[in-house]
Design an enzyme around this catalytic site. Structure first.
Site, PDB file in Angstrom:
ATOM      1  N   ASP A  67       0.806  -1.227   0.000  1.00  0.00           N
ATOM      2  CA  ASP A  67       0.000   0.000   0.000  1.00  0.00           C
ATOM      3  C   ASP A  67       0.835   1.272   0.000  1.00  0.00           C
ATOM      4  O   ASP A  67       2.058   1.232   0.210  1.00  0.00           O
ATOM      5  CB  ASP A  67      -0.966  -0.010   1.192  1.00  0.00           C
ATOM      6  CG  ASP A  67      -0.336  -0.582   2.466  1.00  0.00           C
ATOM      7  OD1 ASP A  67       0.899  -0.609   2.565  1.00  0.00           O
ATOM      8  OD2 ASP A  67      -1.081  -0.989   3.370  1.00  0.00           O
ATOM      9  N   ASN A 136      -7.687  -3.186  14.214  1.00  0.00           N
ATOM     10  CA  ASN A 136      -9.077  -3.457  13.837  1.00  0.00           C
ATOM     11  C   ASN A 136      -9.184  -4.634  12.872  1.00  0.00           C
ATOM     12  O   ASN A 136     -10.228  -4.847  12.261  1.00  0.00           O
ATOM     13  CB  ASN A 136      -9.717  -2.202  13.229  1.00  0.00           C
ATOM     14  CG  ASN A 136      -8.997  -1.755  11.963  1.00  0.00           C
ATOM     15  OD1 ASN A 136      -8.087  -2.436  11.489  1.00  0.00           O
ATOM     16  ND2 ASN A 136      -9.401  -0.624  11.417  1.00  0.00           N
ATOM     17  N   HIS A 138      -7.386  -5.069  10.077  1.00  0.00           N
ATOM     18  CA  HIS A 138      -7.099  -4.820   8.659  1.00  0.00           C
ATOM     19  C   HIS A 138      -5.815  -5.503   8.194  1.00  0.00           C
ATOM     20  O   HIS A 138      -4.901  -5.731   8.986  1.00  0.00           O
ATOM     21  CB  HIS A 138      -7.089  -3.315   8.327  1.00  0.00           C
ATOM     22  CG  HIS A 138      -5.903  -2.556   8.823  1.00  0.00           C
ATOM     23  ND1 HIS A 138      -6.008  -1.279   9.336  1.00  0.00           N
ATOM     24  CD2 HIS A 138      -4.569  -2.844   8.875  1.00  0.00           C
ATOM     25  CE1 HIS A 138      -4.803  -0.835   9.660  1.00  0.00           C
ATOM     26  NE2 HIS A 138      -3.915  -1.762   9.391  1.00  0.00           N
ATOM     27  N   GLU A 143      -9.781  -1.977   5.306  1.00  0.00           N
ATOM     28  CA  GLU A 143     -10.408  -1.739   6.597  1.00  0.00           C
ATOM     29  C   GLU A 143     -11.679  -2.591   6.739  1.00  0.00           C
ATOM     30  O   GLU A 143     -12.187  -3.121   5.745  1.00  0.00           O
ATOM     31  CB  GLU A 143     -10.765  -0.247   6.723  1.00  0.00           C
ATOM     32  CG  GLU A 143      -9.556   0.694   6.624  1.00  0.00           C
ATOM     33  CD  GLU A 143      -8.693   0.705   7.899  1.00  0.00           C
ATOM     34  OE1 GLU A 143      -8.648  -0.300   8.617  1.00  0.00           O
ATOM     35  OE2 GLU A 143      -8.061   1.754   8.146  1.00  0.00           O
TER      36      GLU A 143
HETATM   37  C1  F6R Z   1       1.452  -1.740   6.152  1.00  0.00           C
HETATM   38  C2  F6R Z   1       0.107  -2.304   6.208  1.00  0.00           C
HETATM   39  C3  F6R Z   1      -0.682  -2.345   7.471  1.00  0.00           C
HETATM   40  C4  F6R Z   1       0.137  -2.695   8.719  1.00  0.00           C
HETATM   41  C5  F6R Z   1      -0.746  -2.714   9.961  1.00  0.00           C
HETATM   42  C6  F6R Z   1       0.039  -2.991  11.220  1.00  0.00           C
HETATM   43  O1  F6R Z   1       1.977  -1.794   4.841  1.00  0.00           O
HETATM   44  O2  F6R Z   1      -0.362  -2.710   5.202  1.00  0.00           O
HETATM   45  O3  F6R Z   1      -1.707  -3.291   7.318  1.00  0.00           O
HETATM   46  O4  F6R Z   1       0.728  -3.942   8.539  1.00  0.00           O
HETATM   47  O5  F6R Z   1      -1.386  -1.466  10.086  1.00  0.00           O
HETATM   48  O6  F6R Z   1       0.902  -1.926  11.477  1.00  0.00           O
HETATM   49  P1  F6R Z   1       2.029  -2.019  12.590  1.00  0.00           P
HETATM   50  O7  F6R Z   1       2.990  -3.067  12.128  1.00  0.00           O
HETATM   51  O8  F6R Z   1       2.670  -0.669  12.596  1.00  0.00           O
HETATM   52  O9  F6R Z   1       1.358  -2.384  13.865  1.00  0.00           O
END
Ligand code: F6R
Length: 261
Positions: A67, A136, A138, A143
């Site tokens: 992303d 959450n 995702h 989301e």
């Molecule tokens: C990042 C992504 C997100 C993160 C998720 C967890 O490229 O796609 O899905 O993997 O938000 O983030 P952290 O690792 O910072 O807890």
């Protein structure tokens, strides 16, 4: 789903790096799906170490990131392109031309999404997709309630996701509220998925992803459909699992060829 519970995030990241390193050793022109965020940082450090100390060769590897924020060029310090360059790419011998991150500044974002899907196909598909997990539930920036069959698309980030990531931005207001992300269908097309989730903040999301129903309200639960999904947890993030003993039992009774790393 293969659930691997390790004592700490450190040990989990070393294992994750081992799994990816094995893919690259067995297939030098492997296509890796990559993630940003706090979770995989230690894993990238270990891959960098394997490159430096053991000659792990990335010269023929291709990568696709999950992303990117809309509106941020790759030179922006908060862009995911910048994150990847600083935390991984510039420390290994990868060809920058083979590293792909969705372009959040494209004038036609829909065309960029379609083009990203096409570039993944042209590269032969993703061999292993690295994932983190949002609080959450995702994956990527898919989301809750997003379609489980989605392809690369434009998503509005949830307030919780923005608040979780706001620390690195300094202020909530300064954050982009939209992103381009591989869809859940895109992620499920990877030949293998490797999700890492550590720490107490992920307990509920892990519980819903692993033991909850398959439901768009927890996008991570879509991995239940994947024929080869590995989930690496630590003691904290696995604390809410009802069948943790079963996962440990399975892990300790694997046949040699089933063992990771
Ligand atoms: C990042 C992504 C997100 C993160 C998720 C967890 O490229 O796609 O899905 O993997 O938000 O983030 P952290 O690792 O910072 O807890």
């Amino acid at each position: 789903m293969e659930i691997l519970i390790r004592d700490s995030a450190e040990i989990g990241c070393i294992l994750g790096a081992k799994i990816i390193a094995r893919v690259v050793r067995e297939k030098p022109d492997a296509v890796l799906g990559l993630a940003t965020g706090r979770t995989p940082l230690r894993l990238y450090q270990e891959l960098i170490r394997l490159h430096r100390d053991e000659g792990l060769d990335f010269s023929r590897v291709t990568t696709f990131n999950l992303d990117e924020y809309i509106g941020f060029a790759g030179t922006h310090v908060q862009s995911y392109r910048y994150f990847m360059r600083e935390n991984f790419f510039r420390h290994i011998n990868i060809d920058p031309q083979r590293t792909h991150v969705p372009d959040g500044t494209a004038t036609n974002l829909h065309a960029e999404c379609r083009g990203y899907e096409q570039r993944i196909l042209d590269a032969g598909g993703i061999d292993i997709q690295l994932l983190g997990l949002g609080r959450n539930g995702h994956i990527g920036f898919n989301e809750p309630t997003g379609s489980l069959r989605s392809r690369t698309w434009i998503k509005i980030l949830s307030e919780q996701t923005l608040r979780d990531n706001s620390a690195v931005f300094g202020s909530f207001e300064a954050m982009p509220k939209h992103a381009l992300t591989m869809g859940i269908g895109t992620i499920l097309d990877a030949r293998r998925c490797l999700l890492l989730a550590f720490g107490p903040a992920k307990v509920r999301a892990v519980e819903h992803m692993v033991e909850g129903p398959l439901a768009a309200i927890c996008p991570g639960s879509a991995l239940q459909l994947h024929p080869r999904a590995t989930v690496i947890l630590d003691e904290n993030s696995s604390a809410g699992l009802h069948y943790a003993d079963h996962y440990r039992w399975v892990d300790s009774h694997k046949l040699d060829w089933q063992r990771n790393g």
